[in-house]
Design a protein around this motif. Structure first.
Motif, mmCIF file in Angstrom:
data_model
loop_
_atom_site.group_PDB
_atom_site.id
_atom_site.type_symbol
_atom_site.label_atom_id
_atom_site.label_comp_id
_atom_site.label_asym_id
_atom_site.label_seq_id
_atom_site.Cartn_x
_atom_site.Cartn_y
_atom_site.Cartn_z
ATOM 1 N N GLY A 1 3.063 -19.787 -5.818
ATOM 2 C CA GLY A 1 2.344 -19.975 -4.402
ATOM 3 C C GLY A 1 3.036 -18.991 -3.459
ATOM 4 N N VAL A 2 4.526 -18.899 -3.889
ATOM 5 C CA VAL A 2 5.246 -17.580 -3.236
ATOM 6 C C VAL A 2 4.834 -16.434 -3.421
ATOM 7 N N PHE A 3 4.761 -16.148 -4.849
ATOM 8 C CA PHE A 3 4.084 -14.843 -5.207
ATOM 9 C C PHE A 3 2.884 -14.387 -4.752
ATOM 10 N N ALA A 4 1.767 -15.548 -4.893
ATOM 11 C CA ALA A 4 0.532 -15.229 -4.359
ATOM 12 C C ALA A 4 0.281 -14.999 -2.881
ATOM 13 N N ALA A 5 1.347 -15.852 -1.944
ATOM 14 C CA ALA A 5 1.360 -15.589 -0.488
ATOM 15 C C ALA A 5 1.747 -14.348 -0.074
ATOM 16 N N VAL A 6 2.644 -13.626 -1.108
ATOM 17 C CA VAL A 6 3.109 -12.345 -0.702
ATOM 18 C C VAL A 6 2.135 -11.467 -1.127
ATOM 19 N N ARG A 7 1.700 -11.614 -2.168
ATOM 20 C CA ARG A 7 0.579 -10.534 -2.694
ATOM 21 C C ARG A 7 -0.602 -10.545 -1.833
ATOM 22 N N ASP A 8 -1.025 -11.672 -1.369
ATOM 23 C CA ASP A 8 -2.492 -11.731 -0.713
ATOM 24 C C ASP A 8 -2.042 -11.635 0.782
ATOM 25 N N LYS A 9 -0.890 -11.273 1.177
ATOM 26 C CA LYS A 9 -0.573 -11.236 2.718
ATOM 27 C C LYS A 9 -1.246 -9.881 3.070
ATOM 28 N N ALA A 10 -1.945 -9.814 4.110
ATOM 29 C CA ALA A 10 -2.616 -8.478 4.582
ATOM 30 C C ALA A 10 -1.580 -7.769 5.435
ATOM 31 N N PRO A 11 -1.619 -6.512 4.999
ATOM 32 C CA PRO A 11 -0.875 -5.564 5.295
ATOM 33 C C PRO A 11 -1.165 -5.322 7.211
ATOM 34 N N GLU A 12 -0.095 -4.823 7.845
ATOM 35 C CA GLU A 12 0.084 -4.683 9.318
ATOM 36 C C GLU A 12 -0.449 -3.309 9.635
ATOM 37 N N ALA A 13 -1.039 -3.189 10.586
ATOM 38 C CA ALA A 13 -1.648 -1.905 10.962
ATOM 39 C C ALA A 13 -0.374 -0.667 11.034
ATOM 40 N N ALA A 14 0.565 -1.109 11.099
ATOM 41 C CA ALA A 14 1.833 -0.055 11.304
ATOM 42 C C ALA A 14 2.309 0.327 9.726
ATOM 43 N N ASP A 15 1.709 -0.582 8.627
ATOM 44 C CA ASP A 15 2.350 -0.316 7.487
ATOM 45 C C ASP A 15 1.351 0.605 6.730
ATOM 46 N N ILE A 16 0.163 0.837 7.290
ATOM 47 C CA ILE A 16 -1.115 1.929 6.518
ATOM 48 C C ILE A 16 -0.808 3.234 6.954
ATOM 49 N N LYS A 17 -0.025 3.974 6.109
ATOM 50 C CA LYS A 17 0.091 5.310 6.453
ATOM 51 C C LYS A 17 -1.189 6.119 6.550
ATOM 52 N N GLY A 18 -1.233 6.829 7.920
ATOM 53 C CA GLY A 18 -2.104 7.772 8.150
ATOM 54 C C GLY A 18 -3.277 7.179 9.087
ATOM 55 N N LEU A 19 -2.978 5.897 9.335
ATOM 56 C CA LEU A 19 -3.982 5.084 10.110
ATOM 57 C C LEU A 19 -4.110 5.525 11.540
ATOM 58 N N SER A 20 -5.139 5.784 11.905
ATOM 59 C CA SER A 20 -5.468 6.169 13.415
ATOM 60 C C SER A 20 -5.488 4.685 14.144
ATOM 61 N N ASN A 21 -4.908 4.534 15.146
ATOM 62 C CA ASN A 21 -5.226 3.197 15.764
ATOM 63 C C ASN A 21 -5.367 3.184 17.161
ATOM 64 N N TYR A 22 -6.795 3.385 17.257
ATOM 65 C CA TYR A 22 -7.424 3.431 18.705
ATOM 66 C C TYR A 22 -7.245 2.394 19.604
ATOM 67 N N ARG A 23 -7.027 1.204 19.001
ATOM 68 C CA ARG A 23 -6.708 0.157 20.123
ATOM 69 C C ARG A 23 -5.419 0.312 20.980
ATOM 70 N N GLU A 24 -4.461 1.047 20.329
ATOM 71 C CA GLU A 24 -3.189 1.338 21.023
ATOM 72 C C GLU A 24 -3.415 2.867 21.928
ATOM 73 N N SER A 25 -4.220 3.773 21.306
ATOM 74 C CA SER A 25 -4.260 4.736 22.066
ATOM 75 C C SER A 25 -5.350 4.936 22.935
ATOM 76 N N GLN A 26 -6.388 4.280 22.837
ATOM 77 C CA GLN A 26 -7.814 4.241 23.682
ATOM 78 C C GLN A 26 -8.017 2.857 23.966
#
Length: 258
Positions: free
Chosen positions: A81-106
């Motif tokens: 259960g612990v492994f699955a929770a870590v595995r299935d945890k959705a990454p944060e926007a800041a964790d995705i390299k190269g992501l353009s976050n227009y919610r912050e910029s615009q």
């Protein structure tokens, strides 16, 4: 004891002589050492009592084995259960390299509910948010082989869809790989996009990521992070436009907007 004989050479049974008594005669027991402690065993003390051998009762291993198995199973379930929770945890926007976050910029760009008719000019290509058509593009795992209308698909993004676009000349095996991530999955759309400035571009409401290959692991991260969760309207993606073409199909006058 001896018997005397008579004159004729016969023994006289009436005369009994005593003498030559054996050693120990007249003592209790009639044997040497009789009367000593130890039952007549000369020079030895009494026998030591023999300690009984204690035989332990057999343990009942059945319940022990059962409880051990249950304990191991419980530990395994918790660990998984612990492994699955870590595995299935959705990454944060800041964790995705190269992501353009227009919610912050615009932040004004991602304001929802602005429905318009006709073609709309978008500054970000492919568009990630902004005004859009009142009808959305169907987005329940659609894989389109021709371009679709920006105005309809932006409305789908508002409903929480992830839109994957690719250059029309992307190798077939990579297109198939992308289609495998989209087909039959709710809030997913795939379509080619002419004049794209990267081989592949992913859009969600207010987010964009451009990559060079369908095997880029960030594609899965983007989908996990923003599919459904980026929605600003809790509306299904079904019953939308299913046709291809870049010209939006407006609702008839007086028809309710989506």
């Amino acid at each position: 004891m001896s018997i005397s004989s008579t004159g004729d050479g016969q023994r006289d049974p009436s005369v009994v002589r005593t003498g030559g008594a054996k050693a120990g005669a007249g003592r209790p027991g009639g044997k040497a050492g009789a009367g000593r402690p130890g039952g007549g065993r000369s020079g030895r003390g009494p026998k030591k009592p023999i300690k009984p051998v204690k035989i332990g009762s057999d343990r009942n291993w059945g319940p022990i084995a059962l409880f051990s198995a249950v304990g191991l199973l419980a530990a395994g379930i918790v660990g998984f259960g612990v492994f699955a929770a870590v595995r299935d945890k959705a990454p944060e926007a800041a964790d995705i390299k190269g992501l353009s976050n227009y919610r912050e910029s615009q932040p004004k760009l991602v304001q929802s509910g602005d429905h318009r008719i006709g073609p709309i000019k978008y500054d970000i290509i492919p568009p990630v948010a902004g005004p859009h058509n009142a009808r959305w593009q169907n987005c329940v795992g659609e894989v389109f082989d021709a371009p679709i209308s920006n105005e309809h698909v932006v409305h789908s993004l508002e409903h929480g869809a992830v839109w994957i676009t690719y250059r029309p000349n992307l190798p077939r095996d990579q297109v198939d790989q992308l289609a495998g991530k989209v087909r039959n999955r709710d809030r997913m759309i795939l379509s080619p996009y002419p004049n794209l400035d990267a081989p592949i571009s992913l859009q969600a409401w207010g987010y964009q990521l451009k990559v060079d290959s369908a095997g880029d692991g960030r594609i899965n991260d983007f989908i996990k992070a923003f599919r459904k969760t980026a929605a600003v309207e809790n509306v299904p993606c079904s019953e939308g436009v299913t046709t291809t073409g870049t010209v939006p199909v407006d609702l008839p006058a007086g028809a309710p907007a989506g």
